[in-house]
Scaffold this active site. Structure first.
Site, PDB file in Angstrom:
ATOM      1  N   LYS A   1       0.842  -1.199   0.000  1.00 47.67           N
ATOM      2  CA  LYS A   1       0.000   0.000   0.000  1.00 47.67           C
ATOM      3  C   LYS A   1       0.873   1.243   0.000  1.00 47.67           C
ATOM      4  O   LYS A   1       1.866   1.295   0.737  1.00 47.67           O
ATOM      5  CB  LYS A   1      -0.848   0.017   1.279  1.00 47.67           C
TER       6      LYS A   1
ATOM      7  N   ASP B   1      -0.604  -0.503  -4.351  1.00 45.50           N
ATOM      8  CA  ASP B   1      -2.012  -0.118  -4.299  1.00 45.50           C
ATOM      9  C   ASP B   1      -2.109   1.237  -3.606  1.00 45.50           C
ATOM     10  O   ASP B   1      -1.780   1.362  -2.427  1.00 45.50           O
ATOM     11  CB  ASP B   1      -2.809  -1.179  -3.528  1.00 45.50           C
TER      12      ASP B   1
ATOM     13  N   GLU C   1      -2.288  -0.271  -8.585  1.00 43.43           N
ATOM     14  CA  GLU C   1      -3.733  -0.359  -8.349  1.00 43.43           C
ATOM     15  C   GLU C   1      -4.303   0.970  -7.872  1.00 43.43           C
ATOM     16  O   GLU C   1      -3.755   1.612  -6.976  1.00 43.43           O
ATOM     17  CB  GLU C   1      -3.965  -1.461  -7.299  1.00 43.43           C
TER      18      GLU C   1
ATOM     19  N   ASP D   1      -9.730  -0.822  -8.748  1.00 44.91           N
ATOM     20  CA  ASP D   1     -10.373  -1.520  -7.630  1.00 44.91           C
ATOM     21  C   ASP D   1     -11.626  -0.726  -7.237  1.00 44.91           C
ATOM     22  O   ASP D   1     -12.745  -1.060  -7.648  1.00 44.91           O
ATOM     23  CB  ASP D   1      -9.356  -1.631  -6.473  1.00 44.91           C
TER      24      ASP D   1
ATOM     25  N   LYS E   1     -13.669  -8.037  -6.801  1.00 46.46           N
ATOM     26  CA  LYS E   1     -14.138  -8.451  -5.479  1.00 46.46           C
ATOM     27  C   LYS E   1     -15.606  -8.800  -5.594  1.00 46.46           C
ATOM     28  O   LYS E   1     -16.418  -7.952  -6.005  1.00 46.46           O
ATOM     29  CB  LYS E   1     -13.916  -7.336  -4.449  1.00 46.46           C
TER      30      LYS E   1
HETATM   31  O1  OSB Z   1      -7.600  -1.977  -1.689  1.00 49.62           O
HETATM   32  O2  OSB Z   1      -7.525  -4.061  -2.071  1.00 49.62           O
HETATM   33  C1  OSB Z   1      -7.737  -3.121  -1.311  1.00 49.62           C
HETATM   34  C2  OSB Z   1      -8.337  -4.399   2.229  1.00 49.62           C
HETATM   35  C3  OSB Z   1      -9.434  -3.656   2.569  1.00 49.62           C
HETATM   36  C4  OSB Z   1      -9.948  -2.754   1.669  1.00 49.62           C
HETATM   37  C5  OSB Z   1      -9.362  -2.579   0.437  1.00 49.62           C
HETATM   38  C6  OSB Z   1      -8.260  -3.336   0.079  1.00 49.62           C
HETATM   39  C7  OSB Z   1      -7.730  -4.251   0.998  1.00 49.62           C
HETATM   40  C8  OSB Z   1      -6.542  -5.032   0.760  1.00 49.62           C
HETATM   41  C9  OSB Z   1      -6.376  -6.308   1.561  1.00 49.62           C
HETATM   42  O3  OSB Z   1      -5.662  -4.689   0.019  1.00 49.62           O
HETATM   43  C10 OSB Z   1      -6.661  -7.533   0.778  1.00 49.62           C
HETATM   44  C11 OSB Z   1      -6.794  -8.720   1.701  1.00 49.62           C
HETATM   45  O4  OSB Z   1      -5.773  -9.316   2.048  1.00 49.62           O
HETATM   46  O5  OSB Z   1      -7.913  -9.062   2.107  1.00 49.62           O
HETATM   47 MG    MG Z   2      -7.156  -2.012  -3.713  1.00 50.09          MG
END
Ligand code: OSB
Ligand code: MG
Length: 372
Positions: free
Chosen positions: A169, A194, A219, A244, A268
């Site tokens: 991140k 990300d 991302e 995303d 997702k």
């Molecule tokens: O941006 O993908 C994302 C977790 C919570 C909200 C958004 C994100 C995420 C993650 C974690 O990146 C992904 C995971 O291990 O569940």
């Molecule tokens: Mg993400």
């Protein structure tokens, strides 16, 4: 089949460590388990994945539970469902509220798989006219870190555990210098970053310098509602962009594709309103050469099992954000554990989602009043 009972059980799980992204810091994960009983006495389970506060998406646990109680529940009453896809047609009449819909829809898929004496992975593969893999290679998502040392140690540990791809991140332009060093120091690992919407077109000037063979994508750098600036950014840099937060539906994927806003989609199930919509998105991405992969949102056991069922599809080969159970929580809501072996998680072979709520939560769920 007919759904004759619907139970909701809100649960709070303590995270082992706070998870930090540009949106918020999550220390406690609230989820809601959805239990549906059909007219043959079979139970199906879903997990409501909205967060407690509306930063990542507009829904919250409370708002989604309200929609499930007041809008979705009444739609289920006395209807005959012959295939899980039929419910999506009905739910798509509700604007937004994708996570509320997905929580119930995934429970209905679980019910159908169990009724047909199949695993959810098997049922999904059959609907997609393909096969599924028993062991699924997975990646890890690392929250933002305050120091380079901390980040390096986390990367070394994730690699030692076997994760096939590491997502980091980032929340500011300064952190990109650190990412550049990481990419140079670990040339053999596969990375992505990300940004969770933390950049604007103006602050992305360093993105072009990041281009490296071991950085496979960036991302969601820009605003959640933007497709146009993402397209401009994508045209200026070599590294693929992935969306995303922007993606709530197949329409959003089509927009991204037409505008060339990205070359990859973090899919997702919860964010797109369920498995049926997710499968339509996968088909579209495969047809249009967009890289699609299974994302995660700190799921507990039921959500993790559902993700794994879709991630097991042959062809969905890029490692998803599906960590081992032990990564986030001290104690999960299910009786079994997803264990990482050689960077893979194995798909449960019991029917449906293939996992069972532990007795404490099972009892608590049964003790709630049915909302149907
Ligand atoms: O941006 O993908 C994302 C977790 C919570 C909200 C958004 C994100 C995420 C993650 C974690 O990146 C992904 C995971 O291990 O569940
Ligand atoms: Mg993400």
């Amino acid at each position: 089949m007919k759904i004759i009972k619907m139970h909701l059980l809100p649960i709070k799980l303590q995270l082992k460590k706070p998870f930090i992204s540009n949106h918020e810091t999550i220390s406690e994960r609230e989820i809601t388990v959805i239990g549906l009983k059909n007219d043959a006495g079979i139970w199906g389970y879903g997990e409501l994945e909205a967060f407690s506060a509306p930063y990542y998406t507009p829904e919250t646990q409370e708002s989604a539970r309200l929609i499930i109680r007041k809008v979705i529940g009444p739609l289920l009453k006395n209807i005959q469902i012959n295939q899980p896809e039929e419910i999506t047609i009905i739910f798509n009449n509700i604007a937004g509220n994708q996570m509320a819909k997905a929580a119930v829809e995934t429970a209905i898929w679980d019910l159908f798989a169990k009724t047909q004496k199949k695993t959810l992975a098997e049922l999904i593969a059959q609907k997609m006219n393909t096969t599924y893999r028993q062991n699924v290679p997975v990646g890890i998502s690392i929250g933002a870190k305050s120091s380079l040392v901390d980040l390096k140690n986390t990367i070394i540990s994730a690699n030692a555990q076997g994760y096939r791809r590491i997502k980091i991140k980032v929340t500011s332009s300064e952190e990109l210098d650190i990412i550049k060093r990481i990419l140079q120091e670990f040339p053999d690992l596969t990375f992505m970053i990300d940004a969770n919407s933390s950049f604007s077109l103006k602050t992305t000037t360093k993105f072009a310098e990041l281009a490296a063979p071991n950085l496979v994508m960036i991302e969601q750098p820009l605003r959640t509602t933007d497709f146009v600036d993402h397209s401009r950014l994508q045209s200026r840099i070599k590294t693929r962009l992935c969306l995303d937060e922007n993606i709530f539906s197949l329409d959003d994927v089509k927009t991204a594709c037409m505008l060339k806003s990205a070359q990859a989609i973090n899919l997702k199930i919860a964010r797109v309103g369920g498995i049926t919509n997710a499968l339509a998105i996968i088909n579209f991405c495969w047809e249009h050469k967009l890289l699609v992969w299974c994302g995660g949102m700190l799921e507990a056991g039921i959500g993790r099992a559902t993700n794994l069922a879709i991630a097991s599809l042959t062809g969905l080969n890029f490692p998803g954000d599906i960590s081992a159970s032990s990564r986030y929580y001290f104690k999960d809501v299910i009786t079994s554990e997803f264990i990482l072996e050689h960077g893979m998680l194995s798909v449960p072979d019991e029917l449906g989602i293939g996992v069972v709520l532990n007795s404490k939560y099972q009892k608590a769920l049964q003790n709630t009043v049915s909302l149907l």
